[in-house]
Design a protein around this motif. Structure first.
Motif, PDB file in Angstrom:
ATOM      1  N   MET A 186      46.804  12.077  19.620  1.00 58.85           N
ATOM      2  CA  MET A 186      46.587  12.965  20.564  1.00 58.85           C
ATOM      3  C   MET A 186      46.440  14.215  20.340  1.00 58.85           C
ATOM      4  SD  MET A 186      48.387  13.145  24.471  1.00 58.85           S
ATOM      5  CE  MET A 186      50.192  13.263  23.567  1.00 58.85           C
ATOM      6  N   VAL A 187      45.563  15.117  20.734  1.00 56.82           N
ATOM      7  CA  VAL A 187      45.344  16.466  20.226  1.00 56.82           C
ATOM      8  C   VAL A 187      45.166  17.294  21.319  1.00 56.82           C
ATOM      9  CG1 VAL A 187      44.369  15.934  17.924  1.00 56.82           C
ATOM     10  CG2 VAL A 187      42.872  16.297  19.835  1.00 56.82           C
ATOM     11  N   ASP A 188      45.520  18.717  21.285  1.00 57.58           N
ATOM     12  CA  ASP A 188      45.299  19.548  22.570  1.00 57.58           C
ATOM     13  C   ASP A 188      43.990  20.246  22.358  1.00 57.58           C
ATOM     14  OD1 ASP A 188      45.552  21.512  20.414  1.00 57.58           O
ATOM     15  OD2 ASP A 188      47.379  22.069  20.918  1.00 57.58           O
ATOM     16  N   GLU A 189      43.463  21.261  22.980  1.00 61.92           N
ATOM     17  CA  GLU A 189      42.348  21.882  23.005  1.00 61.92           C
ATOM     18  C   GLU A 189      41.941  22.713  21.808  1.00 61.92           C
ATOM     19  OE1 GLU A 189      41.322  23.595  27.313  1.00 61.92           O
ATOM     20  OE2 GLU A 189      43.345  23.987  27.057  1.00 61.92           O
ATOM     21  N   GLU A 190      43.118  22.863  20.963  1.00 64.32           N
ATOM     22  CA  GLU A 190      42.820  23.618  19.687  1.00 64.32           C
ATOM     23  C   GLU A 190      42.931  22.637  18.659  1.00 64.32           C
ATOM     24  OE1 GLU A 190      45.488  26.932  19.485  1.00 64.32           O
ATOM     25  OE2 GLU A 190      44.641  27.826  21.385  1.00 64.32           O
ATOM     26  N   GLN A 191      42.865  21.404  18.798  1.00 65.42           N
ATOM     27  CA  GLN A 191      42.850  20.404  17.947  1.00 65.42           C
ATOM     28  C   GLN A 191      44.156  20.159  17.357  1.00 65.42           C
ATOM     29  OE1 GLN A 191      39.979  18.351  17.638  1.00 65.42           O
ATOM     30  NE2 GLN A 191      39.532  19.571  19.283  1.00 65.42           N
ATOM     31  N   HIS A 192      45.204  20.664  17.775  1.00 62.03           N
ATOM     32  CA  HIS A 192      46.543  20.498  17.151  1.00 62.03           C
ATOM     33  C   HIS A 192      47.229  19.185  17.469  1.00 62.03           C
ATOM     34  CE1 HIS A 192      46.942  25.178  17.237  1.00 62.03           C
ATOM     35  NE2 HIS A 192      46.183  24.863  16.040  1.00 62.03           N
ATOM     36  N   SER A 193      47.634  18.649  16.635  1.00 59.86           N
ATOM     37  CA  SER A 193      48.214  17.140  16.674  1.00 59.86           C
ATOM     38  C   SER A 193      49.237  17.278  17.818  1.00 59.86           C
ATOM     39  CB  SER A 193      48.700  16.592  15.523  1.00 59.86           C
ATOM     40  OG  SER A 193      49.052  15.354  15.867  1.00 59.86           O
ATOM     41  N   LYS A 194      49.340  16.139  18.635  1.00 62.83           N
ATOM     42  CA  LYS A 194      50.501  16.043  19.704  1.00 62.83           C
ATOM     43  C   LYS A 194      51.357  14.796  19.450  1.00 62.83           C
ATOM     44  CE  LYS A 194      50.278  17.754  23.673  1.00 62.83           C
ATOM     45  NZ  LYS A 194      49.852  18.111  25.248  1.00 62.83           N
ATOM     46  N   GLY A 195      50.826  14.026  18.173  1.00 63.10           N
ATOM     47  CA  GLY A 195      51.633  12.844  17.960  1.00 63.10           C
ATOM     48  C   GLY A 195      50.604  11.718  18.126  1.00 63.10           C
ATOM     49  N   LYS A 206      44.713  16.176  31.011  1.00 68.28           N
ATOM     50  CA  LYS A 206      43.349  15.843  31.138  1.00 68.28           C
ATOM     51  C   LYS A 206      42.593  16.750  30.016  1.00 68.28           C
ATOM     52  CE  LYS A 206      42.757  14.884  36.220  1.00 68.28           C
ATOM     53  NZ  LYS A 206      42.098  15.163  37.389  1.00 68.28           N
ATOM     54  N   THR A 207      43.144  17.992  29.629  1.00 63.26           N
ATOM     55  CA  THR A 207      42.751  18.718  28.573  1.00 63.26           C
ATOM     56  C   THR A 207      42.897  18.047  27.111  1.00 63.26           C
ATOM     57  OG1 THR A 207      44.741  20.262  28.632  1.00 63.26           O
ATOM     58  CG2 THR A 207      42.877  20.772  29.904  1.00 63.26           C
ATOM     59  N   ASP A 208      43.751  16.887  27.226  1.00 60.15           N
ATOM     60  CA  ASP A 208      43.992  16.607  25.932  1.00 60.15           C
ATOM     61  C   ASP A 208      43.055  15.685  25.422  1.00 60.15           C
ATOM     62  OD1 ASP A 208      46.417  17.863  25.433  1.00 60.15           O
ATOM     63  OD2 ASP A 208      47.843  16.394  26.512  1.00 60.15           O
ATOM     64  N   ARG A 209      42.917  15.495  24.162  1.00 58.96           N
ATOM     65  CA  ARG A 209      41.794  14.420  23.645  1.00 58.96           C
ATOM     66  C   ARG A 209      42.444  13.427  22.685  1.00 58.96           C
ATOM     67  NH1 ARG A 209      39.858  15.815  27.616  1.00 58.96           N
ATOM     68  NH2 ARG A 209      38.007  17.055  27.707  1.00 58.96           N
ATOM     69  N   VAL A 210      41.748  12.208  22.383  1.00 60.30           N
ATOM     70  CA  VAL A 210      42.340  11.281  21.408  1.00 60.30           C
ATOM     71  C   VAL A 210      41.312  11.238  20.591  1.00 60.30           C
ATOM     72  CG1 VAL A 210      42.985   8.995  21.169  1.00 60.30           C
ATOM     73  CG2 VAL A 210      43.360  10.050  23.250  1.00 60.30           C
ATOM     74  N   ARG A 211      41.857  11.299  19.028  1.00 63.58           N
ATOM     75  CA  ARG A 211      41.001  11.238  17.850  1.00 63.58           C
ATOM     76  C   ARG A 211      41.396   9.932  17.147  1.00 63.58           C
ATOM     77  NH1 ARG A 211      37.414  14.538  16.553  1.00 63.58           N
ATOM     78  NH2 ARG A 211      37.445  16.625  17.189  1.00 63.58           N
TER      79      ARG A 211
END
Length: 554
Positions: A186-195, A206-211
């Motif tokens: 899971m990454v935030d809007e600035e592509q920083h990892s959230k784990g 909703k603003t988070d994304r999954v890579r």
């Protein structure tokens, strides 16, 4: 729920008193709408109070789509109670038409309401601006509302699918199960990892994304070994799976490997860094279809490659060469030659005959092995009457399970739901409490040999198992056997009379005796669980020093 009250189902009520009783039906589409049903119940309670109605029963579908009635046990049970005449109410209160359902065919929504009306139960939509009284105006508005509810689901599905395609085109992971050695981050809007996300976890905002991310070095080594064995050593999927199991390497589920898992790894473009989406689609609960290649969303360099692109392409070519499409008449011709050569046919003969497609191919092409046999004029020596009677026995199991559920609810207050296939009862939609299975009587090895029945042990083990043992011709029920779920390594359980005591099983002759035995087991298990919860702590009493504790003195 608000004003919800449990009443015995078959209670006979006077007509004036029954007319003031109502049941409420609430539904929410996803588990994230945790307050939705409470808000619906509050509005329904206000509606009931204004009309002097008393809510005596609640039917709920939590986290269920309204597009189809399948997998909506609440509405299914409501319709069933109304049709059976066991309904102790004359009104069904629903928040609005969309909670009743977003059926794509509006006639289906009207059909379920008509069933209630035909059996003397009125359906009321509490939040709608019209009274469901059958007038011309209410009928027109109600039909328009049904069309609007169905169209909302269709439009929402199109919007969600378009959004998913856009996210996949940007290189983000969208849905679908993962294969071996892959994980989600899971990454935030600035592509920083959230784990990393584990199985069953979702992104927080909703603003988070999954890579997509690769697993450990050991897992990547296993993936490279699979491609190397398949392409260079020319091993089959089955041989690779056996090799992995011999070396005690678990798959991503922690279980042994199968050839299908190996096959999915060899076809997965994630291992060369590509992200592929929209290969298949299933719109509004319909049958899944394979999309043409021009509709696929493919994003390159979405993740670091594990294997070389040339090695991956060679693997695809090998799999394409191994798959050969044979016309129907040619498949039947080869089957006739195998029959003439062996004098009979069976699955083992088909598997061992060179140049003959597998039994699974004949099933996929002709529907079943027996259909293929009929087309070449071969009857076979095996008695297949059991397959023809499966639908009949499924109805018997479903009826028995419903009787047991009704008895447990009436006498013990347990609310158990029938599974989709009708062979088990679940509690709170989760673990199976009681399962039901028909077991055939095996042919005796010798005339004096004891009678035997063989039961298949399912992967999901319920608390109690009910086995319906059939008679010698296997066309009628001989008796019932009740026992606790068996923890056996073998896939089958033998249910001969001399082994029942070993399994601590109970044998009964009638359904009434079976229900009484189930009640005894359920009551005993609940009392045992209560005793374990109330058992005092055996540690030293609080306030005493260690020197006064018995364990310390020892």
């Amino acid at each position: 729920m608000v004003n919800a009250l449990v009443i015995r189902r078959n209670t006979q009520l006077a007509k004036p008193e029954k007319a003031l009783r109502a049941a409420q039906y609430v539904r929410m589409s996803t588990e994230l709408q945790r307050y939705s049903t409470q808000n619906q119940a509050a509005a329904i309670a206000e509606y009931a109070q204004q009309r002097n109605l008393k809510i005596v029963r609640t039917y709920a579908d939590l986290g269920r789509s309204g597009v189809r009635i399948n997998r909506r046990p609440g509405l299914t049970e409501l319709i069933k109670d109304v049709q059976s005449g066991n309904a102790d109410f004359d009104h069904v209160l629903v928040y609005d038409i969309s909670r009743w359902g977003r059926f794509q065919d509006v006639d289906e929504s009207a059909h379920y309401e008509f069933i209630c009306k035909r059996n003397g139960v009125k359906v009321a939509y509490c939040a709608e601006q019209f009274e469901n009284d059958g007038s011309l105006l209410s009928s027109i508005i109600k039909n328009i509302k049904r069309v609007m509810a169905a169209e909302f689901s269709r439009e929402l599905g199109v919007k969600v699918h378009t959004g998913h395609c856009r996210m996949a085109g940007l290189g983000y992971r969208v849905g679908g199960p993962l294969t071996f050695g892959l994980s989600r981050e899971m990454v935030d809007e600035e592509q920083h990892s959230k784990g990393r996300l584990r199985k069953g976890e979702y992104k927080a905002l909703k603003t988070d994304r999954v890579r997509l991310r690769l697993g450990s070095d050991e897992e990547m080594a296993v993936v490279r070994s699979i491609f190397r064995q398949f392409v260079i050593e020319r091993k089959t999927d089955v041989e690779i799976a056996r090799q992995l199991n011999r070396t005690n390497i678990p798959n991503h589920h922690g279980r042994p490997w199968s050839y299908l898992m190996v096959h999915h790894i060899l076809k997965n473009e994630n291992y060369i860094g590509n992200l592929v989406y929209n290969r298949t689609s299933r719109r509004l609960g319909q049958k899944q279809v394979n999309n043409p290649h021009d509709l696929w969303i493919r994003t390159s360099s979405a993740v670091a490659p594990v294997v070389d692109a040339d090695l991956f392409e060679r693997a695809q070519n090998i799999m394409a060469e191994r798959y050969i499409s044979i016309p129907d008449d040619q498949m039947l011709r080869r089957l006739r030659l195998a029959l003439a050569r062996n004098g009979k046919l069976s699955s083992s003969i088909i598997k061992s005959t060179s140049g003959l497609p597998s039994p699974a191919c004949y099933v996929k092409r002709f529907g079943s092995i027996r259909n293929a046999y009929k087309l070449i004029g071969y009857a076979g020596s095996r008695d297949c009457g059991w397959f023809d009677a499966r639908e009949q026995w499924c109805k018997v199991l479903s009826k028995l399970a419903s009787e047991v559920a009704e008895a447990l609810h009436t006498d013990l207050g347990l609310r158990l739901m029938l599974t989709d296939d009708g062979t088990a009862l679940r509690k709170n939609g989760r673990s199976k409490v009681v399962s039901f299975q028909v077991v055939r009587k095996l042919a005796k090895r010798t005339p004096g040999h004891a009678s035997r029945w063989r039961a298949h042990l399912r992967k999901e083990r319920p608390g109690l198992c009910v086995y319906l043992r059939l008679n010698d011709p296997n066309d009628a029920i001989q008796d019932y056997v009740l026992l606790a779920s068996a923890e056996a390594a073998a896939p089958y359980l033998t249910l001969s009379d001399n082994l029942l005591a070993q399994h601590n099983a109970v044998r009964v002759d009638t359904v009434g005796e079976l229900i009484r035995a189930i009640k005894v087991r359920m009551t005993h298990s609940s009392q045992t669980a209560s005793a374990k919860r109330g058992r005092p702590n055996k540690q030293g009493r609080p306030g005493l020093s260690k020197s006064k504790n018995g364990s310390a003195r020892r």
